[in-house]
Motif scaffolding. Structure first.
Motif, PDB file in Angstrom:
ATOM      1  N   GLN A 131      52.074   3.317 -54.971  1.00  0.00           N
ATOM      2  CA  GLN A 131      51.809   3.347 -53.530  1.00  0.00           C
ATOM      3  C   GLN A 131      52.708   4.399 -52.874  1.00  0.00           C
ATOM      4  OE1 GLN A 131      49.314   1.261 -52.388  1.00  0.00           O
ATOM      5  NE2 GLN A 131      49.113   0.838 -54.576  1.00  0.00           N
TER       6      GLN A 131
ATOM      7  N   SER B  63      46.417   5.932 -53.543  1.00  0.00           N
ATOM      8  CA  SER B  63      47.468   5.604 -54.497  1.00  0.00           C
ATOM      9  C   SER B  63      47.704   6.875 -55.312  1.00  0.00           C
ATOM     10  CB  SER B  63      47.066   4.429 -55.368  1.00  0.00           C
ATOM     11  OG  SER B  63      45.920   4.770 -56.108  1.00  0.00           O
TER      12      SER B  63
ATOM     13  N   ARG C  57      39.863   6.782 -52.709  1.00  0.00           N
ATOM     14  CA  ARG C  57      38.543   6.271 -53.051  1.00  0.00           C
ATOM     15  C   ARG C  57      37.519   6.706 -52.015  1.00  0.00           C
ATOM     16  NH1 ARG C  57      36.729   4.837 -57.830  1.00  0.00           N
ATOM     17  NH2 ARG C  57      35.138   3.456 -56.981  1.00  0.00           N
TER      18      ARG C  57
ATOM     19  N   ASP D  13      48.468   3.566 -59.839  1.00  0.00           N
ATOM     20  CA  ASP D  13      48.586   2.581 -58.756  1.00  0.00           C
ATOM     21  C   ASP D  13      49.949   2.663 -58.062  1.00  0.00           C
ATOM     22  OD1 ASP D  13      47.347   0.693 -57.139  1.00  0.00           O
ATOM     23  OD2 ASP D  13      48.331  -0.977 -58.161  1.00  0.00           O
TER      24      ASP D  13
ATOM     25  N   VAL E  26      38.741  -0.784 -52.109  1.00  0.00           N
ATOM     26  CA  VAL E  26      39.158   0.327 -52.956  1.00  0.00           C
ATOM     27  C   VAL E  26      39.191  -0.166 -54.396  1.00  0.00           C
ATOM     28  CG1 VAL E  26      41.082   1.829 -53.585  1.00  0.00           C
ATOM     29  CG2 VAL E  26      40.482   1.528 -51.176  1.00  0.00           C
ATOM     30  N   SER E  27      38.331   0.398 -55.201  1.00  0.00           N
ATOM     31  CA  SER E  27      38.273  -0.009 -56.601  1.00  0.00           C
ATOM     32  C   SER E  27      39.624   0.171 -57.255  1.00  0.00           C
ATOM     33  CB  SER E  27      37.254   0.841 -57.355  1.00  0.00           C
ATOM     34  OG  SER E  27      35.974   0.433 -57.012  1.00  0.00           O
ATOM     35  N   GLY E  28      39.997  -0.784 -58.043  1.00  0.00           N
ATOM     36  CA  GLY E  28      41.240  -0.686 -58.806  1.00  0.00           C
ATOM     37  C   GLY E  28      42.487  -1.006 -58.021  1.00  0.00           C
ATOM     38  N   SER E  29      42.347  -1.303 -56.730  1.00  0.00           N
ATOM     39  CA  SER E  29      43.566  -1.513 -55.938  1.00  0.00           C
ATOM     40  C   SER E  29      44.167  -2.879 -56.218  1.00  0.00           C
ATOM     41  CB  SER E  29      43.266  -1.346 -54.450  1.00  0.00           C
ATOM     42  OG  SER E  29      42.336  -2.313 -54.032  1.00  0.00           O
TER      43      SER E  29
ATOM     44  N   GLN F 159      36.411   5.209 -47.064  1.00  0.00           N
ATOM     45  CA  GLN F 159      36.779   3.903 -46.525  1.00  0.00           C
ATOM     46  C   GLN F 159      36.468   3.763 -45.035  1.00  0.00           C
ATOM     47  OE1 GLN F 159      40.774   2.957 -48.179  1.00  0.00           O
ATOM     48  NE2 GLN F 159      40.139   4.578 -49.577  1.00  0.00           N
TER      49      GLN F 159
ATOM     50  N   ASN G 127      36.940   8.766 -57.277  1.00  0.00           N
ATOM     51  CA  ASN G 127      38.299   9.066 -56.880  1.00  0.00           C
ATOM     52  C   ASN G 127      38.382  10.528 -56.473  1.00  0.00           C
ATOM     53  OD1 ASN G 127      39.265   6.476 -57.542  1.00  0.00           O
ATOM     54  ND2 ASN G 127      39.297   7.059 -59.712  1.00  0.00           N
TER      55      ASN G 127
ATOM     56  N   ARG H 120      28.975   4.156 -58.136  1.00  0.00           N
ATOM     57  CA  ARG H 120      30.263   3.670 -58.560  1.00  0.00           C
ATOM     58  C   ARG H 120      31.386   4.072 -57.599  1.00  0.00           C
ATOM     59  NH1 ARG H 120      31.133   5.074 -64.573  1.00  0.00           N
ATOM     60  NH2 ARG H 120      29.390   3.652 -64.898  1.00  0.00           N
TER      61      ARG H 120
END
Lengths: 849, 221, 199
Positions: free
Chosen positions: A518, A675, A544, A516, C64-67, A637, A581, A578
């Motif tokens: 950034q 991320s 994602r 995570d 966004v999963s996990g964000s 996205q 990534n 699901r």
């Protein structure tokens, strides 16, 4: 009557009987020992996955089971099942030293059914140990991370919700920890009875509940699982077995288990090879007696019966020394191994191994000899008077007689490997190999007859003898070739599989994972890292995305009006829906191996490329049915990105690098929201904690996971697996050589008469030795050479179809085996010839009456 | 070549007991003499033959061939001596099954590194009336033919002494007689000292001298 | 021009014909972890808006999963290239689940709200409760964080977007955390009700 006849015959030639028993039991000892080690290893693997699950069976759900469900569940399990129940959930732990997210594991007295917890005070917590103070007092055990991160130690007070507990110990080793469970939060073990006092579990709480079961002896896990699934119809309830709990290491454990399956088949084949060969010799020496019995008025069937009885009797007797040898050899071997390997294996002769051994020895004799026995029907008693040595190489060929043998071995192989696939593959390749060896052997034997211009009689007659006795030579050839092949398969596969377990030095293995991160946090993180003089191992961007379409077909699964039909269907849908990534990088990392396709062509070039290039992890591709050339449409996205699969790749398990199912060509997703994941190489504990705390202070959203313990466990497991491979390959080698030894010895024994004749005709001991040495060296060399060469092919095929690992060709091992087999044959021939030269020639010649 | 036995003794161990088979044999056989040895089964005929062939050692006593004492010879010397001087014919022929008649005979010559093995082997077989059977395997020959090949193999190396162990024992009377006729013709023609072990009185009578092995002693019959 | 950007603008612009956009900036709840893209609540919400006559609205799923909340501003910068009218800020669940410091989460969310407001994009704040097992102290603080933010920035506030969904196995996947298709329908209802009069 037949039995009496058989016994009398046996007693008459008791010396051959002893020899037969000795050689057969040598081969069987190899089989039994190999089998015992195999079982011991399998048990070890199973114990390992049982320790992870800490039970035989677990019913897991994210909710309480209803009374009805609980009752049904208990009913579905066999009587005598022991039950335990644990809860796992995240909670904020608070203490005077600070608060932190922890994973609470609320257990009861039965925990853990398997495996153990080792505490820092030296306590070992097992199912039956009486040292679980958390159950008796208001106490808790904590993971040591809480000590390094918050400064908590034994004696300190902690609070979970309303529940106040005192830390009584720190967990040093937790066998129930899975490889992946280096989770976000350190564990805290508490008493399940005290949960209600915490007030943490109430409506809306997220927890996982597991009913753990210890099945009574003899119960089959998979059966129990199926009956549980039958009564617990809610798809949200999962029934787990040790087989499903292995997680990441599961695949490798699976490989190892497949490998052990192969070991078992190879052991079976080797002992069968030895047994078959020796039976064949036995029968060929008895053909004359059979003819005599027939002249005495015995029916063919009865004659056959006498010899089946004889062979079976001898086989049965051979199991006695086998068991004695094994009982002697096994403890010695395991002691020896214990001194230089990480194992504490307790190989014991299982009933199963004994039964197969008995089956092979007693029944195998019959099946293996069918092709031979049918020749009895061709036997003309008159032949008796025309020749002193009886030849059984004549008569019509009955190919069907090999069928029972094939069927028997097919089923035994499948049984031994516990897999239809491996068993079939193995039998298939063995048939091909035998055919190939027959062809090569035939050519070799015929070619030997064409060798001219040899000035020494023993060379000349050696080769002449080789080609004239084509049947016998071919049998030796195939046996030696098969032996060389079987000997080499396991070491060859070992080399390839071991690569899976090898890791590149500690410097490349991560100790911390950060995720995570950034984009804008990198400069700050880099500064901290620079200050602490740490270079991160890898930085993987994580974008994602959802897969929308594959080759124009919808990828995601939509729920139908009546819901999902089966649990599997639902699971598959959830998996597909699901999202995933994606990552990108310029080139593949060291831990990735491209197994098919071509590498990325460089950064994405919109002028030349319509689609982005994709690299897919091979297991994921298998599961999803993806192939090279498939076109995938992603939703990144809100934006659709089209890509084409250009290669399949494998990620090395022991590299501990982040694994992405799909990698996208560099230059496509670089601007998309993302991320990062990064890894920090090995650091001493103090430095690690320090870095972790500094980063957590400055970048609170960046989660840092300490994986040292997990990595250590994995590496230890990997080392064990590597040793297992080594061990079994080594044992197979030894067994193989022993079998070949007995084959060559038996074969030479048959030639005693001939060698003696040469002696009487004036050949010196050296010449007699040279005669037999030439013949066997030639056969052994060519047979083992081709056997070894074929072994490379067979192991390549097995490796490709079963293990899917990168094949590592090693020439040294097969060549060494060729040298050893040739050398061994020379040695045995030499010893035999020395024996014969020393023997009283006339007495042997008279024995042959 | 003469053959002299002086107080040859041989015993076997059977469990704890020692059985004396040969209890001091004394005999002198003149060069070229064809002698038969008769005796009942188990009387020690084959043991005697083994010792004479140098395949087994006597416990005591001396064996002199052409006044050369075999007793102190080393195994190697013995092998060489036997190969050059002594040939054996067996009841079971003991031909090598995967070699042709010709090859079986040639093998004997080749082992002794004699010149022109093929020619000599062919000649020997022809002498025994097998000129038309040269390339046949033992399995393709009749019993009589096999024994003739065996005899050819024994004689082709021109031994000084021939030891024969029931050469016609496996043959029917008619075939046996025919084979033995040829046998006697040849040994006499080549003047080979011959010791024929047999239990057939008829065959024994065809020899110039008959010895009887009884109770471990060799006596003139 | 980097290809992704190029593609992105093409994609966004194709949608922008006299259209109003509502961005849902969230985590796995928004992304629809485990359910198909069409079944995730942003898509359901769009359908509902269309059915109620608001055909001009397009709902963009930026989940966004996990964000965590830390990604808020940078992702807004990216997704605002499509010039949305409004944004539903539905982040924070992962901060809570991972036990991050609430002060940090609050700071990140505040930065995101400020950024959106600076861009003249209407902000709807989607609030969340932490499950009780995290402890009353923490869950209370967490709940209060959203309330404080909503008050401070005067934004439309949905106190608990998982209202009636969380904790009910009927509306969640087997993991007990992520809503299933039915759950997403309820979330869409919750959001739709809160949006009434706002859009």
């Amino acid at each position: 009557m037949l039995l009496r006849l058989a016994c009398r015959e046996l007693l008459r030639s008791w010396r051959f009987g002893l020899f037969f028993i000795f050689n057969l039991s040598l081969g069987l000892t190899g089989f039994v020992s190999l089998q015992a080690f195999n079982e011991a290893l399998e048990t070890e693997i199973q114990a390992n996955s049982k320790a992870i699950l800490s039970a035989d069976l677990a019913v897991a759900a994210r909710r309480e089971l209803s009374e009805d469900e609980t009752a049904k569940m208990r009913q579905a399990l066999p009587a005598g099942t022991k039950e335990g129940k644990i809860y796992e959930f995240f909670a904020m732990l608070s203490s005077s030293k600070g608060s932190r997210l922890v994973l609470v594991k609320a257990v009861d007295g039965s925990y853990p059914f398997y495996g153990e917890l080792e505490l820092e005070s030296g306590r070992h917590i097992t199912a039956t140990s009486d040292n679980k103070d958390i159950l008796k007092e208001q106490k808790a055990w904590i993971y040591p991370e809480l000590k390094s991160q918050l400064g908590l130690d034994a004696g300190d007070e902690i609070q979970l919700g309303q529940l106040k507990l005192q830390i009584s110990d720190l967990v040093k080793k937790d066998a129930t920890q899975t490889f992946r469970a280096a989770s976000l939060a350190p564990r805290v073990f508490i008493n399940r009875e005290l949960l209600s006092q915490s007030g943490l579990l109430q409506y809306g709480s997220t927890f996982s509940l597991a009913h753990l079961f210890l099945l009574p002896a003899g119960a089959v896990e998979s059966q129990a699982r199926d009956s549980l699934y039958n009564v617990l119809t809610d798809p949200q309830i999962n029934v787990e077995t040790p087989a499903t709990a292995g997680e990441d290491s599961g695949r490798q454990l699976g490989y190892l288990s497949d490998y052990l399956g192969l070991v078992a088949i190879v052991a079976l084949f080797m002992s069968a090879l030895g047994a078959a060969y020796i039976y064949r010799l036995f029968l060929s020496t008895r053909m004359k007696e059979i003819a005599i019995l027939r002249t005495l008025g015995l029916q063919s069937g009865q004659a056959v019966g006498v010899y089946i009885l004889q062979a079976s009797l001898l086989g049965f007797l051979a199991t006695v020394p086998t068991m004695l040898f094994s009982l002697l050899v096994l403890p010695l071997l395991s002691k020896l191994l214990g001194s230089f390997t990480p194992f504490d294996l307790q190989p014991t002769i299982t009933l199963e191994a004994f039964l197969i051994c008995l089956l092979m020895a007693v029944f195998g004799s019959f099946v293996v000899s069918i092709p031979f026995l049918t020749k009895i029907f061709d036997l003309r008693a008159a032949k008796l008077f025309s020749e002193e040595k009886f030849s059984a190489g004549e008569g019509q060929r009955r190919y069907w007689t090999f069928l029972p043998c094939l069927v028997l071995f097919y089923f035994l192989s499948v049984y031994q490997a516990h897999s239809w696939k491996i068993g079939s593959l193995f039998i298939g390749s063995m048939i091909l190999v035998v055919l190939a060896l027959l062809v090569i052997g035939y050519c070799t034997v015929k070619a030997a007859g064409l060798i001219k211009g040899l000035n020494r009689w023993f060379f000349k007659f050696s080769f002449l003898s080789l080609s004239r006795r084509a049947g016998a030579s071919l049998a030796v050839f195939v046996a030696l070739g098969m032996g060389a092949l079987l000997i080499n398969i396991l070491p060859q596969l070992k080399n390839s599989l071991q690569a899976e377990f090898q890791f590149e030095g500690k410097s490349k293995i991560p100790s911390l994972f950060m995720f995570d991160i950034q984009d804008e946090q990198w400069p700050g993180i880099d500064e901290v890292l620079k200050e602490k003089q740490v270079t991160p191992l890898a930085r993987s961007p994580l974008v994602r995305a959802r897969i929308l379409k594959v080759n124009g077909q919808d990828y995601e699964r939509k729920i139908e009006s009546e819901g999902f039909k089966t649990r599997e269907e639902e699971r598959e849908a959830r998996f597909r829906n699901r999202g995933m990534n994606l990552s990108y990088r310029e080139s593949m990392s060291d831990s990735e191996i491209m197994i098919k396709g071509r590498p990325f062509s460089g950064p994405f070039d919109p002028d030349k490329q319509a689609r982005a290039e994709l690299s897919v992890e091979t297991r994921f591709a298998d599961r999803m049915g993806f192939k090279i050339g498939d076109v995938l449409v992603f939703d990144v996205q809100g934006v659709e990105v089209e890509g084409e699969i250009i290669n399949l790749r494998k990620v090395k398990w022991t590299s501990f690098q982040p694994n992405f199912f799909i990698l996208v060509q560099d230059g496509v997703l670089n601007e998309a929201p993302k991320s990062w994941i990064s890894a920090i190489p090995f650091l001493p504990e103090q430095q690690r904690v320090d870095l972790q705390n500094t980063l957590a202070q400055k970048f609170s959203n960046v989660s840092i996971i300490d994986v040292v313990r997990t990595v250590d466990d994995v590496l230890k497991t990997a080392e064990k697996m590597s040793w297992s491979l080594e061990l079994m390959a080594g044992l197979a080698l030894i067994t193989g050589y022993i079998v070949l030894f007995s084959i060559v010895r038996s074969q030479i024994k048959l030639r005693r008469w001939e060698l003696n004749m040469l002696k009487i005709l004036g050949a010196s001991g050296g010449e007699v030795a040279s005669f037999i040495l030439t013949e066997f060296a030639f056969l052994a060399f060519i047979a083992s050479f081709f056997g070894a060469a074929l072994s490379v092919l067979v192991s390549f095929a097995l490796n490709t179809f079963i293990f899917e690992s990168e094949f590592r060709l090693s020439f040294v091992q097969p060549l060494v085996s060729v040298v050893i087999i040739t050398g061994l044959s020379l040695l045995i021939s030499f010893l035999a010839s020395v024996d014969i030269v020393r023997e009283s020639a006339l007495s042997i010649l008279r024995e042959e009456k | 070549m003469s053959l002299i036995l002086k107080d040859v003794r041989k015993g076997f161990h059977q469990g704890d007991a020692e059985i004396q088979v040969l209890k001091g044999l004394n005999v002198t056989i003149e060069p070229g003499q064809v002698v038969s040895v008769v005796g009942q089964s188990g009387s020690g005929k084959s043991t005697l033959l083994s010792i004479l062939a140098g395949l087994e050692r006597a416990d005591r006593g001396e064996i002199l061939v052409d006044n050369i004492n075999l007793t102190p010879m080393s195994e190697q010397q013995m092998t060489l001596f036997r190969a050059q001087n002594i040939a054996v014919v067996f009841q079971q022929y003991h031909l090598i099954a995967h070699l042709t008649a010709l090859e079986n005979v040639m093998l004997a010559l080749e082992i002794l590194k004699m010149e022109n093995p093929r020619e000599r082997a062919e000649e020997a077989l022809r002498e025994l009336g097998l000129g038309h059977r040269l390339t046949h395997f033992p399995s393709q020959l009749s019993g009589g033919e096999c024994q003739r090949v065996a005899i050819a193999r024994a004689l082709v190396v021109k031994p000084k002494i021939l030891l024969a162990d029931e050469p016609s024992g496996n043959l029917d009377t008619h075939t046996g007689d025919k084979v033995m006729d040829v046998f006697f013709d040849i040994v006499r023609k080549h003047k080979i000292t011959t010791l024929l072990v047999t239990h057939s009185e008829a065959l024994a009578k065809k020899c110039e001298r008959t010895l009887r092995l009884e109770e471990g002693q060799l006596r003139e019959a | 021009m980097r290809p992704f950007l190029f593609l992105l603008i093409l994609a966004f612009s194709s949608l922008s014909f006299a259209q109003k956009k509502l961005v849902v900036l969230g985590d796995s709840l928004t992304e629809g972890y485990g359910v198909a893209k069409d079944a995730a609540f942003p898509a359901v919400l769009e359908k509902k808006l269309h059915e109620s006559g608001k055909k001009e609205w397009t709902v963009i799923n930026a989940g966004v999963s996990g964000s965590t909340t830390a990604s808020g501003v940078s992702r807004m910068k990216w997704v605002f290239k499509s010039k949305p009218e409004a944004v539903i800020l539905a982040l924070g669940a992962n901060d809570g689940l991972r036990g991050l410091k609430i002060a940090d989460s609050e700071k990140h969310l505040a930065q995101a709200i400020e950024y959106a407001q600076g861009q003249k994009v209407k902000v709807i704040l989607g609030g969340l409760y932490m499950p009780p097992n995290y402890g009353k102290a923490y869950t209370d603080q967490f709940k209060k964080m959203y309330e404080t933010l909503a008050k401070k920035y005067k934004v439309t506030f949905i106190p608990f977007i998982l209202d009636k969904v969380a904790g009910n196995p009927k509306y969640n996947l087997a993991d007990g955390i992520h809503p299933n298709e039915e759950g997403h329908k309820i979330i869409a209802d919750n959001v739709f009700t809160a949006l009434k009069g706002v859009l």
